[in-house]
Design a protein around this motif. Structure first.
Motif, PDB file in Angstrom:
ATOM      1  N   LYS A   1      14.363  59.781  30.248  1.00 34.25           N
ATOM      2  CA  LYS A   1      13.135  59.988  31.407  1.00 34.25           C
ATOM      3  C   LYS A   1      12.965  59.246  32.315  1.00 34.25           C
TER       4      LYS A   1
ATOM      5  N   GLU B   1      11.954  58.349  25.686  1.00 31.26           N
ATOM      6  CA  GLU B   1      12.034  57.879  26.965  1.00 31.26           C
ATOM      7  C   GLU B   1      13.030  56.997  28.127  1.00 31.26           C
TER       8      GLU B   1
ATOM      9  N   SER C   1      11.758  59.571  19.979  1.00 32.17           N
ATOM     10  CA  SER C   1      11.135  59.839  20.896  1.00 32.17           C
ATOM     11  C   SER C   1      11.399  58.553  21.664  1.00 32.17           C
TER      12      SER C   1
END
Length: 258
Positions: A30, A27, A23
């Protein structure tokens, strides 16, 4: 039975840790991609807000280092905004400045709070002929290739840019390409803040620009051998010349704390 339960607990804990790691990687990628999208449209306030509120936050660009959140704002909201969009936040008609973020390689530290990432940008920029009389750059179109070697920090559960190091590797006019680009096509920053109100806080010792082709150092080691690239292999001597004649290898500045 108790031993089996303990093994299951260990497996679950390991899987939970891996889910968090994956995760985090997503992140951070992104975050960097969003940085590129905001930068494309000269949304400099939004760009600055992607940076961490931390004493060690900085941006390195064209031979200068901008310290802290104030330095970040001075570069984007000050220098870039004034030069490209007449001081506003957002695009101006007829001006192109695209920054695709490509080939992202991200590694999260064991602490789960710090990370490093390497990205490439292949920028297309210029003006439309309809704005020749109004935009200070006149009629111009150019390419730019650059490498990011960045550091990120998680604050209050949110990943932010901590130390952005951008190496604009080469520039080229659209008409003549990179083969005829003059050395120092874009001059390095040379005047510090506050003498230059939009200048850096510090000058970097090892700026580089095409036709200099030294390797921007990798934050990671070789995935198979575990070895870093040798310093001499980061250098770029003239064709057939001894490596001792080449400029020293580039180095990545280290944060004050890790």
């Amino acid at each position: 039975m108790s031993s089996e339960i303990e093994e299951l607990k260990k497996t679950v804990a390991s899987l939970q840790k891996e889910v968090v790691r994956l995760s985090d990687l997503d992140e951070i990628r992104k975050l960097q991609y969003k940085y590129g999208y905001y930068l494309d449209k000269c949304l400099y306030k939004e760009v600055a807000d992607l940076y961490a509120d931390d004493a060690d936050t900085c941006v390195e660009f064209l031979g200068g280092r901008f310290h802290g959140k104030d330095g970040v704002k001075r570069l984007y909201i000050g220098r870039f905004s004034k030069a490209f969009v007449a001081g506003r936040n957002g695009p101006v008609h007829g001006f192109l400045l695209d920054h695709p973020q490509l080939q992202g390689i991200v590694d999260v530290n064991e602490d789960g709070v710090h990370a490093k990432g390497r990205f490439r940008s292949l920028m297309q920029a210029g003006t439309h002929e309809s704005v020749v009389g109004t935009h200070p750059r006149g009629l111009v179109q150019w390419w730019e290739g650059g490498i990011y070697e960045n550091e990120y920090i998680k604050q209050d559960g949110v990943w932010k840019i901590w130390r952005l190091k951008y190496f604009p590797f080469w520039h080229a006019t659209f008409e003549k390409g990179w083969s005829q680009t003059k050395p120092h096509y874009v001059p390095f920053l040379s005047t510090l803040y506050p003498e230059d109100p939009f200048g850096p806080d510090e000058l970097i010792e090892q700026p580089m620009l095409w036709p200099d082709t030294r390797v921007v150092p990798f934050h990671y080691t070789h995935p198979i051998t575990g070895d870093p690239v040798a310093d001499d292999d980061l250098r770029a001597p003239e064709w057939g010349a001894d490596i001792s004649t080449a400029k020293p290898p580039l180095t990545l500045s280290a944060p004050k704390r890790t």
